[in-house]
Design an enzyme around this catalytic site. Sequence first.
Site, mmCIF file in Angstrom:
data_model
loop_
_atom_site.group_PDB
_atom_site.id
_atom_site.type_symbol
_atom_site.label_atom_id
_atom_site.label_comp_id
_atom_site.label_asym_id
_atom_site.label_seq_id
_atom_site.Cartn_x
_atom_site.Cartn_y
_atom_site.Cartn_z
ATOM 1 N N ASP A 96 0.781 -1.244 0.000
ATOM 2 C CA ASP A 96 0.000 0.000 0.000
ATOM 3 C C ASP A 96 0.808 1.288 0.000
ATOM 4 O O ASP A 96 0.304 2.334 0.397
ATOM 5 C CB ASP A 96 -0.901 -0.006 1.237
ATOM 6 C CG ASP A 96 -0.094 -0.214 2.519
ATOM 7 O OD1 ASP A 96 1.125 0.037 2.497
ATOM 8 O OD2 ASP A 96 -0.682 -0.629 3.537
ATOM 9 N N GLU A 118 -0.034 -9.164 -1.041
ATOM 10 C CA GLU A 118 -0.656 -8.592 0.163
ATOM 11 C C GLU A 118 -1.864 -7.726 -0.220
ATOM 12 O O GLU A 118 -2.002 -6.569 0.176
ATOM 13 C CB GLU A 118 0.339 -7.780 1.006
ATOM 14 C CG GLU A 118 -0.136 -7.602 2.442
ATOM 15 C CD GLU A 118 0.853 -6.834 3.319
ATOM 16 O OE1 GLU A 118 1.815 -7.445 3.808
ATOM 17 O OE2 GLU A 118 0.648 -5.621 3.521
ATOM 18 N N ARG A 207 2.550 8.651 8.813
ATOM 19 C CA ARG A 207 2.385 10.043 8.437
ATOM 20 C C ARG A 207 1.291 10.738 9.260
ATOM 21 O O ARG A 207 1.458 11.862 9.721
ATOM 22 C CB ARG A 207 1.996 10.124 6.954
ATOM 23 C CG ARG A 207 2.913 10.951 6.105
ATOM 24 C CD ARG A 207 2.680 10.658 4.629
ATOM 25 N NE ARG A 207 3.953 10.356 4.003
ATOM 26 C CZ ARG A 207 4.770 11.263 3.477
ATOM 27 N NH1 ARG A 207 4.440 12.528 3.469
ATOM 28 N NH2 ARG A 207 5.910 10.912 2.929
HETATM 29 C C1 UD1 Z 1 6.665 4.977 3.774
HETATM 30 C C2 UD1 Z 1 5.271 4.551 3.296
HETATM 31 C C3 UD1 Z 1 4.539 3.839 4.432
HETATM 32 C C4 UD1 Z 1 5.366 2.719 5.037
HETATM 33 C C5 UD1 Z 1 6.733 3.263 5.422
HETATM 34 C C6 UD1 Z 1 7.590 2.132 5.909
HETATM 35 C C7 UD1 Z 1 4.069 6.012 1.712
HETATM 36 C C8 UD1 Z 1 3.219 7.189 1.549
HETATM 37 N N1 UD1 Z 1 4.475 5.728 2.962
HETATM 38 O O1 UD1 Z 1 6.466 5.959 4.769
HETATM 39 O O2 UD1 Z 1 3.336 3.278 3.930
HETATM 40 O O3 UD1 Z 1 4.718 2.234 6.174
HETATM 41 O O4 UD1 Z 1 7.361 3.857 4.273
HETATM 42 O O5 UD1 Z 1 8.674 2.586 6.655
HETATM 43 O O6 UD1 Z 1 4.382 5.347 0.757
HETATM 44 N N2 UD1 Z 1 14.219 8.530 5.037
HETATM 45 C C9 UD1 Z 1 15.585 8.460 4.927
HETATM 46 N N3 UD1 Z 1 16.156 7.257 4.564
HETATM 47 C C10 UD1 Z 1 15.434 6.147 4.337
HETATM 48 C C11 UD1 Z 1 14.037 6.225 4.463
HETATM 49 C C12 UD1 Z 1 13.438 7.428 4.804
HETATM 50 O O7 UD1 Z 1 16.289 9.422 5.123
HETATM 51 O O8 UD1 Z 1 16.009 5.094 4.031
HETATM 52 C C13 UD1 Z 1 13.594 9.826 5.419
HETATM 53 C C14 UD1 Z 1 13.597 10.854 4.276
HETATM 54 O O9 UD1 Z 1 13.824 12.150 4.818
HETATM 55 C C15 UD1 Z 1 12.183 10.750 3.727
HETATM 56 C C16 UD1 Z 1 11.393 10.468 4.996
HETATM 57 O O10 UD1 Z 1 12.223 9.606 5.756
HETATM 58 O O11 UD1 Z 1 11.793 11.939 3.071
HETATM 59 C C17 UD1 Z 1 10.023 9.844 4.814
HETATM 60 O O12 UD1 Z 1 10.050 8.752 3.915
HETATM 61 P P1 UD1 Z 1 8.694 8.336 3.106
HETATM 62 O O13 UD1 Z 1 8.957 7.113 2.304
HETATM 63 O O14 UD1 Z 1 8.150 9.514 2.401
HETATM 64 O O15 UD1 Z 1 7.662 8.048 4.253
HETATM 65 P P2 UD1 Z 1 7.601 6.895 5.334
HETATM 66 O O16 UD1 Z 1 7.032 7.482 6.563
HETATM 67 O O17 UD1 Z 1 8.895 6.193 5.396
#
Ligand code: UD1
Length: 366
Positions: A96, A118, A207
Amino acid sequence: MKKIMVIFGTRPEAIKMCPLVNELKKRKKFDIKVCVTGQHKEMLDQVLSVFHIKPDYNLEIMKRNQTLFDVSISIMDKMKDVLAIEKPNLILVHGDTTTTFISSLSAFYLNIPIGHVEAGLRTNNIHSPFPEEFNRQAVSLLAKYNFAPTERSKKNLILENRSEESIFVTGNTVIDALKTTVSSNYNHKYLEWVGDNKLILVTAHRRENLGNPMRNMFNAINRILKEFTNIRVIYPIHLNPKIRILAEEVFKENRNIKLIEPLDVIDFHNFMYRANLILTDSGGIQEEAPSLGKPVLVMRDTTERPEGVKAGTLRLVGTSEDEIYRNFKLLLTNQRMYDKMSKAINPYGNGKSSSIICDIIEKHLL
Ligand code: UD1
Ligand code: UDP
């Protein structure tokens, strides 16, 4: 030889898709390509390295503090070229995330069939989890093959008029991963720090919980840590800077909590195995905990994993400070309730889901 492209971009998708990639490759029946969007970076690389997978494509789209617009636009822009070059006969996506939804939409625009692993999880509340509930419902509109982990998820799809022939109950590939990671003689320096105290494992990243709900969770944990001296909390913090800043602020005075970097999946599963109790808003952890018999306080208002609630392992406690505190304290003091919640039950299959999914794909595609 027909070509299958497996697409994923975040840590949990990777943990659940890598066992499937390895099974597909082992069978040598299809030309298998792996495309990662790079929605996550370090947290994705950790998983790829544990499963020894080198992607054929990495779209490297991650930006610090990325918005849903950033993620969606970048994936769509780059995915069209990859799909146009490779012209797969099928793409496989998972769950998702925005990677899942936008990759599926891109394939749909190019008339490429989609297999959804899933499939069929639902809260039926489009705002919770956000935007995941929308993503998973939207992918169900597009998918040709729905690999539903449980009978319950199959039922959800049927209620939405998906044809029964498109749905296969396969279990969840997360159990495939779990079977290979947990070992009884595992140790780690942080587990030594816990010693004979009770280990409480914490994660939070949704989020919709950023800001006040997350502050409530952290305050509740601080209150418990003040009252109970025999517990130690380990919290591998998600790399999202918004979460890290808040956690460091709220927990800075507390010596009985360790804020650590994300653990690789082998470490994390073994920490779960050693934990007394888990507090989380994660989806995947709600699936892993029942088979390890670990009680989980789910710090969310909804769950798409009712199987774990029914099994008794999960308790949905919302995001108010008082409710989290109250339930946390109850589990630390009421042994009967604790024992009731810590029975190992596995609603998600026997660890052979990847193999079941491969059999179905072979039957339909060869
Ligand atoms: C995403 C998914 C969520 C999932 C989660 C798993 C969406 C909208 N959200 O949310 O469904 O549960 O992944 O963890 O698809 N960042 C890093 N390095 C990384 C990963 C993240 O620096 O390896 C930081 C970055 O600043 C990035 C922020 O985390 O902008 C958020 O990452 P993002 O994938 O947008 O959202 P998640 O909350 O991780
Ligand atoms: N996980 C991990 N390291 C950590 C925290 C979690 O490997 O430090 C694993 C966990 O075992 C589960 C998955 O990551 O398989 C869950 O990912 P996350 O909570 O980020 O996403 P969600 O499942 O909520 O989409």
